[in-house]
Design a protein around this motif. Structure first.
Motif, PDB file in Angstrom:
ATOM      1  N   GLY A  11       1.120  -0.680   0.123  1.00  0.00           N
ATOM      2  CA  GLY A  11      -0.470  -0.206   0.133  1.00  0.00           C
ATOM      3  C   GLY A  11       0.568   0.991   0.083  1.00  0.00           C
ATOM      4  O   GLY A  11       2.104   0.891   0.042  1.00  0.00           O
ATOM      5  N   GLU A  28      -2.076   2.683   3.837  1.00  0.00           N
ATOM      6  CA  GLU A  28      -4.084   2.372   2.737  1.00  0.00           C
ATOM      7  C   GLU A  28      -3.579   1.240   1.823  1.00  0.00           C
ATOM      8  O   GLU A  28      -3.164   1.658   0.911  1.00  0.00           O
ATOM      9  N   ILE A  29      -3.868   0.428   1.536  1.00  0.00           N
ATOM     10  CA  ILE A  29      -3.761  -1.081   0.967  1.00  0.00           C
ATOM     11  C   ILE A  29      -4.758  -0.936  -0.250  1.00  0.00           C
ATOM     12  O   ILE A  29      -4.474  -1.995  -1.065  1.00  0.00           O
ATOM     13  N   ALA A  30      -5.720  -0.304   0.156  1.00  0.00           N
ATOM     14  CA  ALA A  30      -7.234  -0.076  -1.268  1.00  0.00           C
ATOM     15  C   ALA A  30      -7.811   0.811  -0.811  1.00  0.00           C
ATOM     16  O   ALA A  30      -8.186   1.856   0.302  1.00  0.00           O
ATOM     17  N   ALA A  31      -8.484   1.666  -1.152  1.00  0.00           N
ATOM     18  CA  ALA A  31      -9.316   2.326  -1.236  1.00  0.00           C
ATOM     19  C   ALA A  31      -9.906   2.514  -0.020  1.00  0.00           C
ATOM     20  O   ALA A  31     -11.308   1.474   0.178  1.00  0.00           O
TER      21      ALA A  31
END
Length: 69
Positions: A11, A28-31
């Motif tokens: 992320g 943050e690894i995805a939105a």
């Protein structure tokens, strides 16, 4: 990078909240999906962590608890 942990999530460093001894690092690894870790200030500096940089959240645990309402 080779590592034995099975859960390694890439992320971007969203924020670093500095404390006297430890820093709180948010990746943050995805939105809208974030992982927060507390690491020593020395480790944060040694890793060269900066906001916006790529970083891995590596999760290693012998036990994982699951709960429901």
């Amino acid at each position: 990078m080779k590592i034995s942990a099975r859960n390694s999530l890439i992320g971007k460093v969203k924020s670093i909240n500095e404390g006297a001894v430890n820093n709180e690092v948010v990746i943050e690894i995805a939105a809208g999906v974030e992982i927060t870790s507390v690491v020593t200030k020395a480790s944060c500096e040694a890793l060269g962590l900066t906001v916006g940089a790529d970083a891995y959240a590596v999760i290693k645990a012998s036990d994982v608890m699951v709960a429901v309402d």
